[in-house]
Structure formats: structure tokens, C-alpha cells
Design a protein around this motif. Structure first.
Motif, PDB file in Angstrom:
ATOM      1  N   MET A  48      31.924 139.079 124.353  1.00  4.70           N
ATOM      2  CA  MET A  48      31.482 139.945 125.443  1.00  4.70           C
ATOM      3  C   MET A  48      30.079 139.597 125.921  1.00  4.70           C
ATOM      4  N   HIS A  49      29.213 139.219 124.975  1.00  2.00           N
ATOM      5  CA  HIS A  49      27.830 138.892 125.353  1.00  2.00           C
ATOM      6  C   HIS A  49      27.190 138.122 124.216  1.00  2.00           C
ATOM      7  N   GLU A  50      26.308 137.202 124.577  1.00  2.00           N
ATOM      8  CA  GLU A  50      25.671 136.358 123.561  1.00  2.00           C
ATOM      9  C   GLU A  50      24.764 137.139 122.618  1.00  2.00           C
ATOM     10  N   ARG A  51      24.335 138.332 123.026  1.00  2.00           N
ATOM     11  CA  ARG A  51      23.443 139.137 122.188  1.00  2.00           C
ATOM     12  C   ARG A  51      24.219 140.045 121.228  1.00  2.00           C
ATOM     13  N   ILE A  52      25.539 140.003 121.291  1.00  2.00           N
ATOM     14  CA  ILE A  52      26.366 140.824 120.407  1.00  2.00           C
ATOM     15  C   ILE A  52      26.814 139.997 119.206  1.00  2.00           C
ATOM     16  N   ALA A  53      26.531 140.507 118.019  1.00  2.00           N
ATOM     17  CA  ALA A  53      27.005 139.892 116.782  1.00  2.00           C
ATOM     18  C   ALA A  53      27.964 140.852 116.088  1.00  2.00           C
ATOM     19  N   VAL A  54      28.962 140.299 115.432  1.00  2.00           N
ATOM     20  CA  VAL A  54      29.970 141.105 114.743  1.00  2.00           C
ATOM     21  C   VAL A  54      29.934 140.777 113.252  1.00  2.00           C
ATOM     22  N   ARG A  55      29.892 141.814 112.452  1.00  2.00           N
ATOM     23  CA  ARG A  55      29.955 141.646 110.999  1.00  2.00           C
ATOM     24  C   ARG A  55      31.173 142.412 110.481  1.00  2.00           C
ATOM     25  N   ARG A  56      31.970 141.764 109.661  1.00  2.00           N
ATOM     26  CA  ARG A  56      33.204 142.375 109.174  1.00  2.00           C
ATOM     27  C   ARG A  56      32.935 143.238 107.946  1.00  2.00           C
ATOM     28  N   LEU A  57      33.529 144.425 107.945  1.00  2.00           N
ATOM     29  CA  LEU A  57      33.514 145.314 106.789  1.00  2.00           C
ATOM     30  C   LEU A  57      34.951 145.644 106.411  1.00  2.00           C
ATOM     31  N   THR A  58      35.169 145.938 105.149  1.00  2.00           N
ATOM     32  CA  THR A  58      36.492 146.299 104.667  1.00  2.00           C
ATOM     33  C   THR A  58      36.427 147.646 103.965  1.00  2.00           C
ATOM     34  N   LEU A  59      37.399 148.474 104.261  1.00  2.00           N
ATOM     35  CA  LEU A  59      37.465 149.803 103.661  1.00  2.00           C
ATOM     36  C   LEU A  59      38.852 150.006 103.076  1.00  2.00           C
ATOM     37  N   ASP A  60      38.920 150.365 101.815  1.00  2.00           N
ATOM     38  CA  ASP A  60      40.208 150.520 101.143  1.00  2.00           C
ATOM     39  C   ASP A  60      40.921 151.808 101.524  1.00  2.00           C
ATOM     40  N   GLU A  61      40.160 152.776 101.981  1.00  2.00           N
ATOM     41  CA  GLU A  61      40.733 154.094 102.297  1.00  2.00           C
ATOM     42  C   GLU A  61      41.824 153.974 103.364  1.00  2.00           C
ATOM     43  N   VAL A  62      42.931 154.642 103.157  1.00  2.00           N
ATOM     44  CA  VAL A  62      44.011 154.673 104.146  1.00  2.00           C
ATOM     45  C   VAL A  62      44.428 156.126 104.350  1.00  2.00           C
ATOM     46  N   GLY A  63      45.220 156.349 105.388  1.00  2.00           N
ATOM     47  CA  GLY A  63      45.731 157.691 105.622  1.00  2.00           C
ATOM     48  C   GLY A  63      44.766 158.581 106.387  1.00  2.00           C
ATOM     49  N   SER A  64      44.981 159.872 106.269  1.00  2.00           N
ATOM     50  CA  SER A  64      44.253 160.843 107.084  1.00  2.00           C
ATOM     51  C   SER A  64      42.764 160.895 106.773  1.00  2.00           C
ATOM     52  N   GLY A  65      42.353 160.459 105.588  1.00  2.00           N
ATOM     53  CA  GLY A  65      40.943 160.524 105.226  1.00  2.00           C
ATOM     54  C   GLY A  65      40.129 159.317 105.641  1.00  2.00           C
ATOM     55  N   ARG A  66      40.789 158.317 106.252  1.00  2.00           N
ATOM     56  CA  ARG A  66      40.094 157.072 106.564  1.00  2.00           C
ATOM     57  C   ARG A  66      38.983 157.258 107.604  1.00  2.00           C
ATOM     58  N   ALA A  67      39.277 157.972 108.680  1.00  2.00           N
ATOM     59  CA  ALA A  67      38.292 158.135 109.745  1.00  2.00           C
ATOM     60  C   ALA A  67      37.035 158.832 109.231  1.00  2.00           C
ATOM     61  N   ALA A  68      37.214 159.853 108.401  1.00  2.00           N
ATOM     62  CA  ALA A  68      36.061 160.552 107.835  1.00  2.00           C
ATOM     63  C   ALA A  68      35.287 159.636 106.900  1.00  2.00           C
ATOM     64  N   LYS A  69      35.992 158.777 106.162  1.00  2.00           N
ATOM     65  CA  LYS A  69      35.317 157.840 105.255  1.00  2.00           C
ATOM     66  C   LYS A  69      34.464 156.851 106.043  1.00  2.00           C
ATOM     67  N   VAL A  70      34.969 156.377 107.171  1.00  2.00           N
ATOM     68  CA  VAL A  70      34.191 155.478 108.016  1.00  2.00           C
ATOM     69  C   VAL A  70      32.916 156.186 108.484  1.00  2.00           C
ATOM     70  N   ALA A  71      33.070 157.397 109.003  1.00  2.00           N
ATOM     71  CA  ALA A  71      31.912 158.142 109.510  1.00  2.00           C
ATOM     72  C   ALA A  71      30.895 158.408 108.410  1.00  2.00           C
ATOM     73  N   ASN A  72      31.368 158.816 107.253  1.00  2.00           N
ATOM     74  CA  ASN A  72      30.457 159.174 106.168  1.00  2.00           C
ATOM     75  C   ASN A  72      29.812 157.965 105.503  1.00  2.00           C
ATOM     76  N   SER A  73      30.370 156.790 105.723  1.00  2.00           N
ATOM     77  CA  SER A  73      29.796 155.570 105.152  1.00  2.00           C
ATOM     78  C   SER A  73      28.700 154.978 106.029  1.00  2.00           C
ATOM     79  N   ARG A  74      28.569 155.452 107.242  1.00  2.00           N
ATOM     80  CA  ARG A  74      27.605 154.856 108.177  1.00  2.00           C
ATOM     81  C   ARG A  74      26.175 154.840 107.647  1.00  2.00           C
ATOM     82  N   PRO A  75      25.678 155.923 107.045  1.00  2.00           N
ATOM     83  CA  PRO A  75      24.297 155.851 106.525  1.00  2.00           C
ATOM     84  C   PRO A  75      24.104 154.762 105.476  1.00  2.00           C
ATOM     85  N   LEU A  76      25.112 154.551 104.627  1.00  2.00           N
ATOM     86  CA  LEU A  76      25.017 153.527 103.588  1.00  2.00           C
ATOM     87  C   LEU A  76      24.967 152.135 104.201  1.00  2.00           C
ATOM     88  N   TRP A  77      25.806 151.901 105.198  1.00  2.00           N
ATOM     89  CA  TRP A  77      25.802 150.605 105.870  1.00  2.00           C
ATOM     90  C   TRP A  77      24.511 150.406 106.658  1.00  2.00           C
TER      91      TRP A  77
END
Length: 233
Positions: A48-77
Motif C-alpha cells: 500500500m505504501h513504502e512507509r508501511i511495514a508489516v510484522r507477523r504475530l501468531t495467536l493460539d486463541e480460537v473461538g469466541s474469545g479470540r477477538a478479546a485476546k487480540v485487544a487485551n494483548s495490545r499493551p504487551l505488544w
């Protein structure tokens, strides 16, 4: 440096955010933390743009709790990023935002403070909630305020519910951010009301946030896509 975090379910939202952001901030670096993004999505985002970098993360959580796990992990990342890069500033962005004008004035104003965030009264239907006092998906941290990120992460490890918010469920990290602000006593600049608009999407708002019920999310996505096209005309 702008930072946004999303998984494959929010890839369309992330694309709209990045396209609108880079219209106004082409000289600023953007780091996308992609949680289990497909290879195709990673390539599309990086192109999309030369100033955008992408770093891959992996999360084991699946199911209904996954979205909340992503949100709650943001401070740690985010803590990992500030320890690795230590930029002058980091601006954490939700994926479901739409920039409608640049926020250079806000970044400049932040130089005299430790952080900038949207702080409100937390009132919803006549009742006040701590979890609604701050918007954790639109926060600018200056280097002098990086201790707030550390405190935010410390708050996540608590085991007792705060009001009706249980650890690692929805709104946990947002509630913990308010507690970290109060504990650290850092100099926080409150954003102007017109800076972030949700869910009314005021026409003069700098940034729109699709903070709407799940049932309204697709309608909001179409609205944001149409607004993005208008911005690029």
C-alpha cells in the motif's frame, strides 16, 4: 510512528484505515502488527505504501474469545515495540478508524506532554462506567510517557474484576489503561472532542471510529468505504 494491530477478520477495516492514514501522513512510519494474516493480505498491506511495514504475530486463541485476546494483548505488544525501537512517539490506532484530516497539530501539541488520549465521562444510558472513560484504541504515547505502557501491562496481570469487567474479557485493557493513567500521574493531554467521533460520525471530526454494535458493523464498513473514496477524489 503509527501502530495498528489487526487479524484477518479485520483486514478490510485495516485496509481502509491505512489508506486514509497515508493520504494525510505519507512521511510518517506505520507499523502493522498482523495477527495470523494470510500471506496475500500481508503482501497487499505492505504494497500500500513504502512507509508501511508489516510484522507477523501468531495467536493460539480460537473461538469466541479470540477477538478479546487480540485487544487485551495490545499493551504487551506495544511494550515490545517501544523497547525495540524507542521512537519519539507511538500512536496506537484501532483498525476500524477512518482518518478524515491529518493529526499533525495533535502530534505537535503532544511534545509538551507524556501522552494524548480521548478521555470522557464514561456515561452510558445514565450510568458511569470506568471501562468507557478512555479510548484505548486511539492513544499517542511520547517517549517520556512510555512508563505508562509499562504500568498498563502491569495492570493487565490483576486477577480481580473491575466493576463488571473480568480479567482478559472485553474492555479489560481499556479499564486497565485508565487505572494506569491514575497510578502513574503522568501529564496527559486530553484530545479535543472533534478529534475522534464515535458512533455519531460527526462531519467535522478529524477521525471516525466505527465503535458500533456488531449488528451495525457491516453498514459502518460500507459507509467508511464510501467516505474513503470521497477523500481520494
Amino acid at each position: 510512528m503509527f501502530v495498528t494491530i489487526f487479524d484477518q477478520a479485520y483486514a478490510e477495516w485495516g485496509s481502509i484505515l491505512l489508506s486514509s492514514l497515508m493520504k494525510f501522513h505519507q512521511d510518517d512510519s506505520v507499523l502493522v502488527l498482523g495477527v495470523d494474516l494470510s500471506a496475500e493480505t500481508e503482501r497487499a498491506v505492505a504494497w500500500m505504501h513504502e512507509r508501511i511495514a508489516v510484522r507477523r504475530l501468531t495467536l493460539d486463541e480460537v473461538g469466541s474469545g479470540r477477538a478479546a485476546k487480540v485487544a487485551n494483548s495490545r499493551p504487551l505488544w506495544l511494550r515490545d515495540l517501544k523497547n525495540e525501537f524507542s521512537p519519539d512517539w507511538m500512536f496506537l490506532l484501532d483498525a476500524d478508524l477512518l482518518f478524515r484530516r491529518p493529526v499533525n497539530d495533535l502530534i505537535a501539541a503532544s511534545e509538551k506532554h507524556d501522552a494524548v488520549m480521548a478521555i470522557g465521562d464514561g456515561v452510558y444510558r445514565g450510568k458511569t462506567y470506568r471501562r468507557l472513560r478512555v479510548a484505548s484504541g486511539f492513544v499517542l504515547f511520547r517517549r517520556s510517557g512510555y512508563g505508562l505502557i509499562d504500568s498498563w501491562c502491569d495492570m493487565l496481570s490483576r486477577t480481580e474484576a473491575i466493576e463488571d469487567v473480568r480479567p482478559w474479557e472485553w474492555f479489560w485493557e481499556q479499564t486497565c489503561l485508565l487505572d494506569a493513567v491514575e497510578k502513574t500521574g503522568l501529564d496527559i493531554l486530553q484530545m479535543p472532542e472533534k478529534c475522534l467521533s464515535s458512533p455519531r460520525l460527526e462531519p467535522d471530526a478529524w477521525v471516525w471510529s466505527a465503535n458500533v454494535p456488531t449488528s451495525e458493523k457491516q453498514t459502518a464498513l460500507k459507509l467508511f468505504a464510501a467516505e474513503l473514496m470521497a477523500l481520494h477524489k
